[in-house]
Design a protein around this motif. Sequence first.
Motif, PDB file in Angstrom:
ATOM      1  N   VAL A   1       0.919  -1.173  -0.164  1.00 26.49           N
ATOM      2  CA  VAL A   1       0.029   0.297  -0.031  1.00 26.49           C
ATOM      3  C   VAL A   1       0.846   1.127   0.168  1.00 26.49           C
ATOM      4  CG1 VAL A   1      -1.613   1.140   1.250  1.00 26.49           C
ATOM      5  CG2 VAL A   1      -2.346  -1.217   1.197  1.00 26.49           C
ATOM      6  N   GLU A   2       0.850   1.854  -0.850  1.00 30.21           N
ATOM      7  CA  GLU A   2       1.633   3.369  -0.954  1.00 30.21           C
ATOM      8  C   GLU A   2       1.167   5.126  -0.669  1.00 30.21           C
ATOM      9  OE1 GLU A   2       4.671   3.794  -2.706  1.00 30.21           O
ATOM     10  OE2 GLU A   2       4.864   1.578  -2.940  1.00 30.21           O
ATOM     11  N   ASP A   3       1.236   5.412  -0.033  1.00 30.92           N
ATOM     12  CA  ASP A   3       0.873   6.469  -0.080  1.00 30.92           C
ATOM     13  C   ASP A   3       0.957   7.979  -0.889  1.00 30.92           C
ATOM     14  OD1 ASP A   3      -0.144   8.953   1.301  1.00 30.92           O
ATOM     15  OD2 ASP A   3       1.251   8.794   3.407  1.00 30.92           O
ATOM     16  N   TYR A   4      -0.192   7.974  -1.839  1.00 30.37           N
ATOM     17  CA  TYR A   4       0.798   8.925  -3.135  1.00 30.37           C
ATOM     18  C   TYR A   4       1.042   9.951  -2.548  1.00 30.37           C
ATOM     19  CZ  TYR A   4       0.527   4.890  -5.921  1.00 30.37           C
ATOM     20  OH  TYR A   4       0.854   3.874  -6.300  1.00 30.37           O
ATOM     21  N   TYR A   5       0.251  10.377  -1.220  1.00 33.67           N
ATOM     22  CA  TYR A   5      -0.053  12.003  -0.668  1.00 33.67           C
ATOM     23  C   TYR A   5       0.745  12.438   0.659  1.00 33.67           C
ATOM     24  CZ  TYR A   5      -3.931  11.648  -3.531  1.00 33.67           C
ATOM     25  OH  TYR A   5      -5.126  11.157  -3.984  1.00 33.67           O
ATOM     26  N   ALA A   6       2.168  11.935   0.925  1.00 31.62           N
ATOM     27  CA  ALA A   6       3.105  11.738   1.205  1.00 31.62           C
ATOM     28  C   ALA A   6       3.531  12.727   0.963  1.00 31.62           C
ATOM     29  CB  ALA A   6       3.708  10.257   1.381  1.00 31.62           C
ATOM     30  N   HIS A   7       4.377  13.348   2.434  1.00 33.44           N
ATOM     31  CA  HIS A   7       5.644  14.996   1.448  1.00 33.44           C
ATOM     32  C   HIS A   7       7.097  14.591   1.074  1.00 33.44           C
ATOM     33  CE1 HIS A   7       6.628  18.881   2.222  1.00 33.44           C
ATOM     34  NE2 HIS A   7       7.800  18.263   2.730  1.00 33.44           N
ATOM     35  N   PRO A   8       6.787  14.436  -0.494  1.00 38.49           N
ATOM     36  CA  PRO A   8       8.083  14.537  -0.932  1.00 38.49           C
ATOM     37  C   PRO A   8       9.321  15.262  -0.046  1.00 38.49           C
ATOM     38  CG  PRO A   8       6.714  15.280  -2.486  1.00 38.49           C
ATOM     39  CD  PRO A   8       5.831  15.258  -1.029  1.00 38.49           C
ATOM     40  N   LYS A   9      10.642  13.926   0.089  1.00 40.62           N
ATOM     41  CA  LYS A   9      11.550  14.796   0.304  1.00 40.62           C
ATOM     42  C   LYS A   9      12.777  14.425  -0.040  1.00 40.62           C
ATOM     43  CE  LYS A   9      13.774  17.831   4.381  1.00 40.62           C
ATOM     44  NZ  LYS A   9      12.640  17.854   5.839  1.00 40.62           N
ATOM     45  N   TYR A  10      13.858  14.406  -0.685  1.00 41.65           N
ATOM     46  CA  TYR A  10      15.048  13.600  -0.651  1.00 41.65           C
ATOM     47  C   TYR A  10      16.708  14.711  -0.891  1.00 41.65           C
ATOM     48  CZ  TYR A  10      14.468  14.467  -5.827  1.00 41.65           C
ATOM     49  OH  TYR A  10      14.291  15.422  -6.920  1.00 41.65           O
TER      50      TYR A  10
ATOM     51  N   PHE B   1      20.082  14.079  -3.125  1.00 40.13           N
ATOM     52  CA  PHE B   1      20.980  13.165  -3.062  1.00 40.13           C
ATOM     53  C   PHE B   1      22.888  13.557  -4.335  1.00 40.13           C
ATOM     54  CE2 PHE B   1      19.100  13.687  -7.369  1.00 40.13           C
ATOM     55  CZ  PHE B   1      19.768  13.395  -7.910  1.00 40.13           C
ATOM     56  N   ASN B   2      22.944  13.106  -3.762  1.00 36.86           N
ATOM     57  CA  ASN B   2      24.459  13.535  -5.252  1.00 36.86           C
ATOM     58  C   ASN B   2      25.357  12.818  -5.964  1.00 36.86           C
ATOM     59  OD1 ASN B   2      25.105  15.890  -3.530  1.00 36.86           O
ATOM     60  ND2 ASN B   2      25.657  14.757  -1.400  1.00 36.86           N
TER      61      ASN B   2
ATOM     62  N   ARG C   1      15.018  17.979  -2.148  1.00 37.50           N
ATOM     63  CA  ARG C   1      13.868  18.310  -3.010  1.00 37.50           C
ATOM     64  C   ARG C   1      12.604  18.019  -1.221  1.00 37.50           C
ATOM     65  NH1 ARG C   1       8.411  15.083  -6.813  1.00 37.50           N
ATOM     66  NH2 ARG C   1       7.175  16.253  -5.927  1.00 37.50           N
ATOM     67  N   ASP C   2      12.457  19.280  -1.075  1.00 36.36           N
ATOM     68  CA  ASP C   2      11.312  19.385  -0.632  1.00 36.36           C
ATOM     69  C   ASP C   2      10.150  19.533  -0.517  1.00 36.36           C
ATOM     70  OD1 ASP C   2      10.485  19.009   2.741  1.00 36.36           O
ATOM     71  OD2 ASP C   2      11.783  20.717   3.086  1.00 36.36           O
ATOM     72  N   GLY C   3       8.728  19.174  -0.818  1.00 31.22           N
ATOM     73  CA  GLY C   3       6.880  19.378  -1.107  1.00 31.22           C
ATOM     74  C   GLY C   3       7.848  19.521  -2.845  1.00 31.22           C
ATOM     75  N   ASP C   4       6.752  20.686  -2.796  1.00 30.83           N
ATOM     76  CA  ASP C   4       6.832  20.845  -3.988  1.00 30.83           C
ATOM     77  C   ASP C   4       8.114  21.464  -4.962  1.00 30.83           C
ATOM     78  OD1 ASP C   4       4.945  18.788  -4.547  1.00 30.83           O
ATOM     79  OD2 ASP C   4       3.350  21.232  -4.649  1.00 30.83           O
ATOM     80  N   VAL C   5       9.034  21.946  -3.730  1.00 27.12           N
ATOM     81  CA  VAL C   5      10.632  22.598  -4.468  1.00 27.12           C
ATOM     82  C   VAL C   5      11.397  21.950  -4.788  1.00 27.12           C
ATOM     83  CG1 VAL C   5      11.848  24.398  -4.063  1.00 27.12           C
ATOM     84  CG2 VAL C   5       9.517  24.218  -3.504  1.00 27.12           C
ATOM     85  N   VAL C   6      12.261  21.702  -5.439  1.00 27.06           N
ATOM     86  CA  VAL C   6      13.177  21.182  -6.431  1.00 27.06           C
ATOM     87  C   VAL C   6      14.647  22.184  -6.331  1.00 27.06           C
ATOM     88  CG1 VAL C   6      14.693  19.564  -7.819  1.00 27.06           C
ATOM     89  CG2 VAL C   6      11.961  19.085  -7.315  1.00 27.06           C
TER      90      VAL C   6
ATOM     91  N   VAL D   1      24.953  24.248 -14.116  1.00 30.45           N
ATOM     92  CA  VAL D   1      23.899  24.771 -13.935  1.00 30.45           C
ATOM     93  C   VAL D   1      22.857  24.569 -12.590  1.00 30.45           C
ATOM     94  CG1 VAL D   1      21.739  24.602 -14.960  1.00 30.45           C
ATOM     95  CG2 VAL D   1      24.231  24.076 -16.328  1.00 30.45           C
ATOM     96  N   HIS D   2      23.009  25.956 -12.269  1.00 32.27           N
ATOM     97  CA  HIS D   2      22.231  26.023 -10.664  1.00 32.27           C
ATOM     98  C   HIS D   2      20.309  25.941 -11.493  1.00 32.27           C
ATOM     99  CE1 HIS D   2      25.556  26.122  -7.688  1.00 32.27           C
ATOM    100  NE2 HIS D   2      25.773  27.431  -9.661  1.00 32.27           N
ATOM    101  N   TYR D   3      19.631  24.919 -10.605  1.00 34.47           N
ATOM    102  CA  TYR D   3      18.418  24.496 -10.920  1.00 34.47           C
ATOM    103  C   TYR D   3      17.368  25.059 -10.132  1.00 34.47           C
ATOM    104  CZ  TYR D   3      18.955  20.053 -10.497  1.00 34.47           C
ATOM    105  OH  TYR D   3      19.288  18.655 -10.236  1.00 34.47           O
ATOM    106  N   THR D   4      15.902  25.131 -10.038  1.00 30.30           N
ATOM    107  CA  THR D   4      14.968  25.173  -9.677  1.00 30.30           C
ATOM    108  C   THR D   4      13.702  24.825 -10.161  1.00 30.30           C
ATOM    109  OG1 THR D   4      14.652  27.665  -9.281  1.00 30.30           O
ATOM    110  CG2 THR D   4      15.903  27.352  -7.175  1.00 30.30           C
ATOM    111  N   ALA D   5      12.685  24.191  -8.709  1.00 29.01           N
ATOM    112  CA  ALA D   5      11.509  24.099  -9.992  1.00 29.01           C
ATOM    113  C   ALA D   5      10.603  24.042  -9.275  1.00 29.01           C
ATOM    114  CB  ALA D   5      11.184  23.176 -10.321  1.00 29.01           C
TER     115      ALA D   5
END
Length: 139
Positions: A35-44, A46-47, A65-70, A86-90
């Motif tokens: 059972v996956e929780d698709y509404y969990a707050h995404p946070k990760y 990596f290097n 990534r913290d929520g909807d900010v990458v 290249v520095h990026y945000t989304a």
Amino acid sequence: MISKVLALTAFIAFAHAGLLQVAPVSHGYASPHRVEDYYAHPKYEFNYGVQDGHTGDHKSQHEQRDGDVVKGYYTVAEPDGTLRTVHYTADDHNGFNAVVEKSGYPVHPAPAPVHGKVLFAAPVHAAPVHHAAPTFYHN
């Protein structure tokens, strides 16, 4: 008979639409379904990096990534000896934005001699790289 068919059809339609909670059937062993929780707050975070002196492949990346900010950046060693960063945000409000920087000085090898003679013997000078202001695109 028609009422049984209609009842069965309605049951299948409700179950397929997610309006009924149907318990999984147990066969005496662990179920491979998770059972996956698709509404969990995404946070990760990596290097990643490669430093290969044999092939000259040099690159790295960092992203978080913290929520909807990458946010992140990546670097690539260019064939001319410069380093592209290249520095990026989304995010949902601003979309994807990237700023490209180039550092270092381009190096161009001297021409190879042909039949013992150099066809072109101009001095090689490394000039600084100049770039226009970054352009931002927003959809």
